[in-house]
Design an enzyme around this catalytic site. Sequence first.
Site, short mmCIF file in Angstrom:
data_model
loop_
_atom_site.label_atom_id
_atom_site.label_comp_id
_atom_site.label_asym_id
_atom_site.label_seq_id
_atom_site.Cartn_x
_atom_site.Cartn_y
_atom_site.Cartn_z
CD GLU B 57 -2.20 -6.08 -2.38
OE1 GLU B 57 -2.89 -6.56 -1.44
OE2 GLU B 57 -1.20 -6.88 -3.07
CG ASP B 115 1.54 -13.99 -13.71
OD1 ASP B 115 2.07 -15.31 -13.50
OD2 ASP B 115 2.24 -13.06 -13.69
NE ARG B 165 4.41 -8.97 -17.09
CZ ARG B 165 5.56 -9.42 -17.66
NH1 ARG B 165 5.53 -9.38 -19.02
NH2 ARG B 165 6.36 -10.20 -17.08
#
Lengths: 265, 313
Positions: B57, B115, B165
């Site tokens: 990243e 998650d 999402r």
Amino acid sequence: MEQLSKIACEARRRLLLMAAYDPGIHIGSSLSVLDILTVIYGSGRAKFNAHNGVSTRNYLVLSKGHAVHAIYALASVFGHLNLDELRETGSLGSRLQNHPEDDTPFTDVSNSGSLGLGIGMAVGLALGLRLRGAQGRVYLITGDGELDEGLSWESFAVAASYRLSNLIAIVDLNGAQLDGPSEEVLRKGDIAGRFKALGFYVQTIDGHDYAQAAEALERAEASGAPSVIVANTVRGKGVPELEGSIRQRIPRDEALALASRLKCQ
Amino acid sequence: MSVEDLTPREAAGKALADLGDLRSDVVVLVADTGETTRARLFAERHPERFFNVGIAEQAMAAIAAGLAAAGFMPYALTFAAFMERAYEVIRNSIARLALPVRLIGTHAGFSDTYDGPSHQALEDIAIFRVLPNFTVIAPADSCETYKAVLASAEVKGPVYLRVGRDFHIPATCGLYKMFEVGKGYVVIDGRDVAILTTGQMLGFAVEAAKILGEKGVSAAVLHFPTVKPLDLSLLSSYAKEVKGIVTVEEHMVYGGFGSAIAEALASIGPKPMAIMGVKGFGKTAKNPAELYEYFGLTPENIAARAEELVALS
């Protein structure tokens, strides 16, 4: 080459003068990288009058931004800065900041200061130049301590993956970082080998030998691969009293005394 | 398929692909997140302008800065939580130079329910809001995500876009045609209390206003997809009239949207406020609704807090 040597010596004297006025400069680091910069500017690969911004010219990224005074010193020797302004380096309001900022003259990249960032920036510039179909190259100068950063190797891996043959990295391997000798602070291992493993075209030179540096740059440019020149250098090079010392900052009286003792041919 | 039927991340990917048709300077970077962020939709149409930097990243942020310095308009996408890993790179390479890099943090808030806390960014609005030069946008649904991504191309400096999402309640699809960066929207007019939201909480605020209406409380619902710069004129026009203000965000109550409103009200004229959000890390669950319930972000709770403020006055 003789001409380059004279230019570099005069730049060293001006670095010492700056040190007398600006306690914030990193003299040891600036001296170690000075000869490499002298070759890059002296050969016209980088230009002092190139402005920041979009262009298809070459870019010079000094990722070890704390050595930016070496660029100021050279700029003044080449007639782009007068001594009055040079003395103001590091002052509030001066455009000659102690790390490159957005409006710093003669520098292409102002995200350095924080180590490793210039490496990613250079890779992005090289990708951008290639995407544009431009002929320009990116000359990237990093320190050896800077190679501790994860970001450095993340970025080099991207350069290798995308085969950025317009990127020429030069490691100013002066063997010192903030807390001491680089290898003692954190193991660097075989730096040339690490680059080779990634697929870089790798050369190792004496970073104070102008002929070696010039030849290595030519070979790198012709290599057709992302390239690195590991330049062995000495902190404080060219000022006998500072050579090999890890000192970065010197008091005003000492700086003035060293400047007056420095004899250029 | 209309944008309304897409998930937020698909809407972002589609917007990038369409933006790539419109502008040749748009490039897209991902950190091994081409599929998960749906940046793949751009890659399929513009493969030569798509760069995967691997699980890196920091490199994504620094390289995006380099591409911007070379004259391109980079969009960099990864999970919002992992964008945070590159924070100092973003500060020094993008914010400090005011480069036109657009960061799209997907899976924001609770939306990556499976998650758990490692993947659930609940502090991203706060950390990007505090960076000089940054514009911060948190769209409410897929329609707004699509429009906001297109509109972000016109912003001068760097932008952070917060995208969920899959979960979304379509709430803006008929609200306006063009997304205007920096503009807040009146979704429901009201005079007793104002419910202010950003991001995906808008649908819940609308439900809360209905509950309040049934009880005879007139609640306005104001939507601020742009958290920075804030639409101060919309805020002050309502702040002067209502008895209290409830802010709701899928984010920490510290430093986020509610804080931005409170900071603005300190100048405009303070009002009794309730800042609704979360105060700790997220949790793993089977669906987002469970998490909204667990953390108290429900239409019923929003309505209850609004009622309290009205009762106080």
